[in-house]
Design a protein around this motif. Structure first.
Motif, short mmCIF file in Angstrom:
data_model
loop_
_atom_site.label_atom_id
_atom_site.label_comp_id
_atom_site.label_asym_id
_atom_site.label_seq_id
_atom_site.Cartn_x
_atom_site.Cartn_y
_atom_site.Cartn_z
N PHE A 35 28.98 -42.69 25.27
CA PHE A 35 29.77 -43.36 26.32
C PHE A 35 29.50 -42.65 27.64
O PHE A 35 29.76 -41.45 27.78
N ILE A 36 28.94 -43.38 28.59
CA ILE A 36 28.61 -42.80 29.90
C ILE A 36 29.61 -43.31 30.94
O ILE A 36 29.75 -44.52 31.12
N LYS A 37 30.32 -42.39 31.58
CA LYS A 37 31.26 -42.77 32.65
C LYS A 37 30.71 -42.24 33.96
O LYS A 37 30.50 -41.03 34.13
N VAL A 38 30.49 -43.15 34.89
CA VAL A 38 29.87 -42.77 36.16
C VAL A 38 30.91 -42.23 37.14
O VAL A 38 32.12 -42.32 36.89
N GLY A 39 30.47 -41.68 38.23
CA GLY A 39 31.38 -41.12 39.24
C GLY A 39 32.16 -42.20 39.96
O GLY A 39 31.87 -43.39 39.82
N ALA A 40 33.16 -41.80 40.73
CA ALA A 40 34.02 -42.75 41.45
C ALA A 40 33.19 -43.73 42.28
O ALA A 40 32.25 -43.33 42.96
N GLU A 41 33.55 -45.00 42.17
CA GLU A 41 32.89 -46.11 42.87
C GLU A 41 31.46 -46.35 42.38
O GLU A 41 30.71 -47.11 42.98
N GLY A 42 31.08 -45.67 41.29
CA GLY A 42 29.70 -45.82 40.79
C GLY A 42 29.50 -47.07 39.96
O GLY A 42 30.42 -47.59 39.34
N SER A 43 28.25 -47.55 39.97
CA SER A 43 27.89 -48.75 39.20
C SER A 43 27.22 -48.36 37.89
O SER A 43 26.80 -47.21 37.71
N ILE A 44 27.06 -49.34 36.98
CA ILE A 44 26.47 -49.03 35.68
C ILE A 44 24.95 -48.82 35.77
O ILE A 44 24.34 -48.36 34.82
N ARG A 45 24.35 -49.18 36.90
CA ARG A 45 22.91 -48.89 37.05
C ARG A 45 22.74 -47.54 37.75
O ARG A 45 21.94 -46.72 37.33
N GLY A 46 23.52 -47.33 38.80
CA GLY A 46 23.44 -46.08 39.54
C GLY A 46 22.27 -46.04 40.50
O GLY A 46 21.37 -46.88 40.45
N TYR A 47 22.28 -45.06 41.37
CA TYR A 47 21.22 -44.86 42.35
C TYR A 47 19.89 -44.71 41.62
O TYR A 47 19.79 -43.96 40.65
N MET A 104 30.27 -38.20 24.77
CA MET A 104 30.59 -38.65 26.13
C MET A 104 29.76 -37.92 27.18
O MET A 104 29.59 -36.71 27.12
N PHE A 105 29.29 -38.70 28.13
CA PHE A 105 28.61 -38.13 29.30
C PHE A 105 29.38 -38.61 30.52
O PHE A 105 29.61 -39.81 30.68
N GLY A 106 29.78 -37.68 31.38
CA GLY A 106 30.50 -38.09 32.59
C GLY A 106 30.05 -37.26 33.76
O GLY A 106 29.69 -36.08 33.60
N THR A 107 30.07 -37.85 34.93
CA THR A 107 29.72 -37.08 36.12
C THR A 107 30.85 -37.19 37.14
O THR A 107 31.45 -38.26 37.29
N SER A 108 31.16 -36.08 37.79
CA SER A 108 32.18 -36.02 38.84
C SER A 108 33.52 -36.56 38.33
O SER A 108 34.06 -36.10 37.35
N ASP A 109 34.05 -37.59 38.99
CA ASP A 109 35.33 -38.17 38.57
C ASP A 109 35.20 -38.80 37.17
O ASP A 109 36.17 -38.84 36.40
N GLY A 110 34.01 -39.26 36.83
CA GLY A 110 33.78 -39.83 35.50
C GLY A 110 33.92 -38.78 34.41
O GLY A 110 34.44 -39.05 33.32
N ALA A 111 33.50 -37.55 34.72
CA ALA A 111 33.64 -36.44 33.75
C ALA A 111 35.12 -36.13 33.55
O ALA A 111 35.57 -35.91 32.42
N TYR A 112 35.87 -36.13 34.64
CA TYR A 112 37.30 -35.86 34.56
C TYR A 112 37.99 -36.94 33.73
O TYR A 112 38.81 -36.66 32.85
N ARG A 113 37.63 -38.19 33.99
CA ARG A 113 38.24 -39.31 33.23
C ARG A 113 37.90 -39.20 31.74
O ARG A 113 38.71 -39.52 30.89
N ASN A 114 36.68 -38.75 31.44
CA ASN A 114 36.30 -38.58 30.02
C ASN A 114 37.11 -37.49 29.34
O ASN A 114 37.38 -37.57 28.14
N LEU A 115 37.49 -36.45 30.10
CA LEU A 115 38.33 -35.40 29.51
C LEU A 115 39.68 -35.99 29.07
O LEU A 115 40.28 -35.55 28.10
N LEU A 116 40.13 -37.01 29.79
CA LEU A 116 41.38 -37.69 29.41
C LEU A 116 41.14 -38.67 28.26
O LEU A 116 41.94 -38.79 27.34
N LEU A 117 39.99 -39.35 28.32
CA LEU A 117 39.66 -40.35 27.30
C LEU A 117 39.47 -39.69 25.92
O LEU A 117 39.89 -40.26 24.90
N ALA A 118 38.88 -38.51 25.88
CA ALA A 118 38.60 -37.84 24.61
C ALA A 118 39.87 -37.60 23.79
O ALA A 118 39.85 -37.60 22.56
N LYS A 119 40.98 -37.43 24.51
CA LYS A 119 42.28 -37.25 23.83
C LYS A 119 42.65 -38.46 23.00
O LYS A 119 43.37 -38.37 22.02
#
Length: 203
Positions: A35-47, A104-119
């Motif tokens: 499960f990949i969660k991108v950073g805030a306002e990020g899209s599923i393709r990314g830069y 889980m792979f998350g970057t920036s805000d996405g990483a923080y959200r994954n720390l909550l999701l893992a629970k």
């Protein structure tokens, strides 16, 4: 002279919550769910299609089923976590998996959200958090020390603001936490997209 194959997700899905749209890109594979969660306002393709390339890379390497989720930054933590949890369980049902593991792979805000999701997802085995956003060190420490059964790999670029937490994270001396620093990398891995994509190999 073969034309470069155009990458895409096998399927995409959108869900609107409170006027904010979360988009999911899925590549089907085996019982390993990445499960990949991108950073805030990020899209599923990314830069430069970085998340799409990452999804294909991990699918090719370990045969994983990959779910990539956008991150409408305005949407509350709880609502996104529940939507993401629901999407993972939908895919598990769709593939009829009785036994599966979530990575889980998350970057920036996405990483923080994954720390909550893992629970919320007991099947989580490993989390890779890149340049994790957090409110302060106590907040990050609480999230990192929680869920001792999950392997956590915390990656910080040397030029990321969160890099200052590295000595404190190392001091926690936890068996399930590995801290990796990337020399010279900033928050967005500017100019180092390929290196960013290759981090998924740590899973």
């Amino acid at each position: 002279n073969t034309m470069k194959e155009k990458l895409s997700y096998t399927t995409t899905f959108s869900k609107t919550i409170d006027g904010e749209r979360i988009k999911y890109g899925i590549i089907y594979g085996n019982e390993k769910i990445v499960f990949i969660k991108v950073g805030a306002e990020g899209s599923i393709r990314g830069y430069e299609d970085k998340y799409l390339k990452m999804a294909h890379r991990v699918n090719k390497r370990i045969g994983a089923t990959v779910i990539c989720a956008s991150n409408p930054g305005e949407l509350g933590y709880k609502q996104q976590v529940l939507a993401d949890k629901e999407k993972i369980s939908d895919i598990v049902q769709e593939l009829n998996l009785s036994d599966y593991k979530v990575y889980m792979f998350g970057t920036s805000d996405g990483a923080y959200r994954n720390l909550l999701l893992a629970k919320e997802i007991p099947e989580t085995k490993t989390m890779l958090c890149v340049n994790t956003s957090s409110f302060d060190f106590d907040d990050l420490k609480e999230k990192v020390t929680d869920l001792p059964h999950i392997n956590k790999i915390l990656v910080y670029g040397e030029r990321d603001d969160g890099y200052m937490y590295v000595p404190y994270l190392n001091k926690l001396n936890l068996d399930n936490v590995r801290v990796i620093t990337i020399e010279g990398a900033d928050h967005n891995f500017t100019g180092r997209v390929d290196e960013f994509i290759s981090l998924v190999d740590l899973i």
